[in-house]
Design an enzyme around this catalytic site. Structure first.
Site, PDB file in Angstrom:
ATOM      1  CB  SER A  37      -3.971   1.480   4.179  1.00 40.97           C
ATOM      2  OG  SER A  37      -3.127   1.113   3.108  1.00 40.97           O
ATOM      3  CB  SER A  93      -0.962   0.010   1.193  1.00 39.92           C
ATOM      4  OG  SER A  93      -2.045  -0.857   0.956  1.00 39.92           O
ATOM      5  CE  LYS A 100      -4.811   1.654  -0.340  1.00 37.42           C
ATOM      6  NZ  LYS A 100      -4.103   0.409  -0.044  1.00 37.42           N
TER       7      LYS A 100
END
Length: 285
Positions: A120, A63, A66
């Protein structure tokens, strides 16, 4: 007397600049323990690599992705106040992870961005990409174009959430991504928010989210930007820019597997930097 004082202060100032420019951290590496298999510590002011450990080796980044997702979304100039609906397209078909964002939920892009960066949430990131002109495929292409523009030569993206193990980068490339993300005020604000509350009007539910970075939640550090990540192939990951003795320091930790290894590494680095400069100052007297 006054001229002599000015001359003395000038010499001290020059010496302090020289110390900052030529400081050799390697002499103190034996005092530093970093347990994450891949890492880099970077002085964002001087551009110096303070410490690195397999920083050029490629790795899945989970993640951490992101941050790139956020930049591409903001670059698109899409209306952040426009509502986006969560659909079946946003369900995780890769890892089977769950989300508290029910199908049919409607949130603004800014709300989804907040949930993606703070908590997240993968469904939030997916919905953002599906709302992009051309859909998720075009969004991922834009992510890879952005990576090239930033000089991230060893980086490639396959999806906007980080669930795909083929989202690959290196610690050095992630420094570049962190520096770029640092230029977006909204990313700085959201990624370092400890808490977020979302109200989904069309579902009449209120959702509370905590930041996935323990150091952000504790509120004891001066953190400018932050993102965590985890999938099995990537291990536990952390990137952030924080201030240590008023200097902006970027820390990247990849492939950690202990529950607290990445945050413990960050704490060890901060303490090490403070101790090193204290020792150097004492030695120079």
């Amino acid at each position: 007397m006054f001229k002599r004082l000015v001359a003395t202060l000038f010499i001290l100032l020059i010496n302090s600049f020289a110390f900052a420019e030529y400081f050799d951290y390697s002499k103190y590496y034996n005092q530093l323990t970093i347990k994450s298999p891949k890492a880099i510590i970077y002085d964002a002011d001087s551009g110096d690599i303070i410490f690195q450990k397999k920083a050029n080796e490629k790795s899945s980044i989970a993640s951490l992705t992101k941050l790139m997702t956020a930049m591409v979304l903001i670059d698109s100039n899409l209306d952040l106040n426009e509502k986006v609906k969560i659909t079946k397209k946003d369900q995780d078909r890769i890892k089977g992870t769950k989300s508290r964002l029910w199908l049919g939920s409607e949130l603004t892009r800014k709300e989804l961005l907040s949930i993606a960066l703070i908590a997240s949430d993968n469904r939030a990131a997916s919905a953002l990409s599906n709302s992009y002109p051309g859909g998720k495929k075009a969004f991922v292409q834009a992510m890879n174009v952005k990576a090239k523009q930033l000089g991230m030569v060893d980086t490639s993206f396959a999806d906007p959430t980080g669930l795909d193990k083929n989202n690959i980068s290196t610690a050095i490339d992630l420094v570049k991504m962190t520096q770029a993300a640092q230029q977006y005020p909204i990313i700085r604000e959201l990624s370092t928010s400890s808490y977020y509350e979302a109200y989904i009007k069309n579902k009449k539910i209120r959702l509370n989210y905590n930041n996935t970075n323990l150091l952000v939640r504790q509120g004891l550090w001066d953190i400018d930007i932050s993102k965590t990540g985890y999938i099995r192939e990537a291990g536990k990951c952390l990137i952030m820019q924080t201030k240590v003795m008023d200097k902006p320091i970027i820390m990247v930790f990849l492939k950690s597997y202990g529950k607290y290894t990445r945050t413990a590494d960050a704490k060890r680095v901060k303490k090490w930097l403070e101790n090193v400069h204290m020792q150097a100052n004492l030695a120079s007297k």
